[in-house]
Design an enzyme around this catalytic site. Structure first.
Site, PDB file in Angstrom:
ATOM      1  N   ASP A   1      17.666  43.906 -66.671  1.00 44.05           N
ATOM      2  CA  ASP A   1      17.911  42.980 -67.263  1.00 44.05           C
ATOM      3  C   ASP A   1      16.522  41.596 -66.981  1.00 44.05           C
ATOM      4  OD1 ASP A   1      18.584  42.026 -64.617  1.00 44.05           O
ATOM      5  OD2 ASP A   1      20.454  42.145 -65.046  1.00 44.05           O
TER       6      ASP A   1
ATOM      7  N   ASN B   1      32.525  40.229 -59.883  1.00 44.84           N
ATOM      8  CA  ASN B   1      33.201  40.113 -61.117  1.00 44.84           C
ATOM      9  C   ASN B   1      33.033  41.230 -61.202  1.00 44.84           C
ATOM     10  OD1 ASN B   1      30.941  40.162 -62.294  1.00 44.84           O
ATOM     11  ND2 ASN B   1      31.142  37.880 -64.003  1.00 44.84           N
TER      12      ASN B   1
ATOM     13  N   HIS C   1      30.556  42.780 -62.294  1.00 45.56           N
ATOM     14  CA  HIS C   1      29.271  43.070 -63.861  1.00 45.56           C
ATOM     15  C   HIS C   1      28.554  44.372 -62.858  1.00 45.56           C
ATOM     16  CE1 HIS C   1      26.582  39.769 -62.529  1.00 45.56           C
ATOM     17  NE2 HIS C   1      26.264  40.533 -61.753  1.00 45.56           N
TER      18      HIS C   1
ATOM     19  N   GLU D   1      29.407  41.725 -68.738  1.00 46.80           N
ATOM     20  CA  GLU D   1      30.276  40.645 -67.714  1.00 46.80           C
ATOM     21  C   GLU D   1      31.716  41.539 -68.099  1.00 46.80           C
ATOM     22  OE1 GLU D   1      29.396  38.802 -66.023  1.00 46.80           O
ATOM     23  OE2 GLU D   1      28.862  36.890 -66.332  1.00 46.80           O
TER      24      GLU D   1
HETATM   25  C1  F6R Z   1      20.394  42.085 -61.169  1.00 41.80           C
HETATM   26  C2  F6R Z   1      21.570  42.514 -62.481  1.00 41.80           C
HETATM   27  C3  F6R Z   1      22.944  42.070 -61.076  1.00 41.80           C
HETATM   28  C4  F6R Z   1      23.096  41.777 -60.053  1.00 41.80           C
HETATM   29  C5  F6R Z   1      24.569  41.835 -59.619  1.00 41.80           C
HETATM   30  C6  F6R Z   1      24.466  41.538 -57.884  1.00 41.80           C
HETATM   31  O1  F6R Z   1      19.437  42.533 -62.284  1.00 41.80           O
HETATM   32  O2  F6R Z   1      21.772  43.085 -63.500  1.00 41.80           O
HETATM   33  O3  F6R Z   1      23.927  43.275 -61.982  1.00 41.80           O
HETATM   34  O4  F6R Z   1      23.027  43.458 -59.296  1.00 41.80           O
HETATM   35  O5  F6R Z   1      24.392  40.226 -59.801  1.00 41.80           O
HETATM   36  O6  F6R Z   1      23.227  40.345 -57.379  1.00 41.80           O
HETATM   37  P1  F6R Z   1      23.050  39.951 -56.557  1.00 41.80           P
HETATM   38  O7  F6R Z   1      22.721  41.442 -55.216  1.00 41.80           O
HETATM   39  O8  F6R Z   1      22.281  38.657 -56.509  1.00 41.80           O
HETATM   40  O9  F6R Z   1      24.242  39.679 -55.498  1.00 41.80           O
END
Ligand code: F6R
Length: 266
Positions: free
Chosen positions: A67, A137, A139, A144
């Site tokens: 992303d 959550n 994702h 989401e």
């Molecule tokens: C990042 C992404 C998100 C993260 C997720 C966890 O490229 O796609 O799905 O992997 O939000 O983030 P952290 O590792 O900061 O808890």
């Protein structure tokens, strides 16, 4: 789903880096799917160390990130492009022309950009190993809760919870983007292998829903139940809500014997 429960975040990173190193050492043209966020930072540190100390070569690797924020300059230090350069790309010998993020700037059409990104993945022969984190959550990428399970790369609006969770990374007066381009759930499921890393007790509920909950858009990560080769690497805190931990620990010890003989990949 192969669930691997380890003592601490450092062991999670070391384990994930073994998968990456094996892939890029075995394949002539490996294609890696990469993630940003706090969780994979220690994986990237391990990969940088492997490059510097063990001469692991990344020159033949192509990468695709999950992303990127909508309408953000690559030079902006909050961009995922800058994150990847700081944490990995500038520290290894990857050819940065072969690193791709799903960017979409102000005057670009998100649909065209999403399609072009999907085509680039196809042109590279598909993703061999997709690294994932998980949101509190549930994702994956920025898919989401309520994301279509057959979604492909597109623009998504982030939820209030994700914005709140990520606000720690922004200064008080700094603009925090509310939309991002993200690989879809189908895009992620198309990868040959997916490896999801999760650490910390704030992920325990989402991890339990992903592994033991129903397949549901309510927990987008539960879509990994459909994947033929999904590996989930957890520290004890992230695994703490799983009821069948003993089975996973035992099964993993059994798998370890196979992996030691034949390697991780089929
Ligand atoms: C990042 C992404 C998100 C993260 C997720 C966890 O490229 O796609 O799905 O992997 O939000 O983030 P952290 O590792 O900061 O808890």
């Amino acid at each position: 789903m192969q669930v691997i429960i380890l003592e601490n975040p450092e062991q999670v990173a070391q384990h994930a880096s073994k998968w990456v190193v094996e892939l890029i050492s075995k394949k002539a043209k490996p294609v890696l799917g990469l993630a940003t966020g706090s969780t994979p930072i220690s994986l990237y540190k391990n990969l940088v160390r492997s490059h510097q100390e063990d001469q692991i070569d990344f020159s033949h690797v192509t990468s695709f990130n999950l992303d990127e924020y909508h309408n953000i300059d690559a030079e902006n230090e909050q961009s995922y492009c800058a994150f990847m350069k700081d944490n990995l790309f500038d520290k290894i010998n990857i050819d940065q022309r072969n690193t791709h993020l799903p960017t979409c700037n102000k005057h670009e059409n998100p649909r065209t950009q999403g399609l072009a990104f999907e085509e680039k993945i196809q042109h590279a022969g598909g993703i061999d190993l997709q690294i994932l984190g998980i949101g509190a959550n549930g994702h994956i990428g920025f898919n989401e809760p309520s994301s279509s399970l057959s979604s492909r790369t597109r623009l998504k609006t982030l939820t209030k919870q994700t914005l709140q969770d990520n606000s720690r990374l922004f200064k008080a007066d700094e603009y925090q983007p509310t939309m991002a381009m993200t690989m879809g759930i189908s895009t992620i499921l198309d990868a040959e292998y997916v490896l999801l890393m999760a650490t910390g007790d704030n992920k325990a509920k989402a991890v339990n829903e992903m592994i033991s909950g129903p397949l549901s858009a309510k927990c987008p990560a539960s879509a990994l139940q459909l994947h033929e080769h999904a590996i989930v690497v957890l520290d004890k805190a992230a695994a703490s809500e799983l009821t069948n931990q003993d089975y996973f620990i035992w099964a993993n010890a059994e798998h370890q014997k196979i992996n030691n003989t034949y390697g991780f990949f089929l």
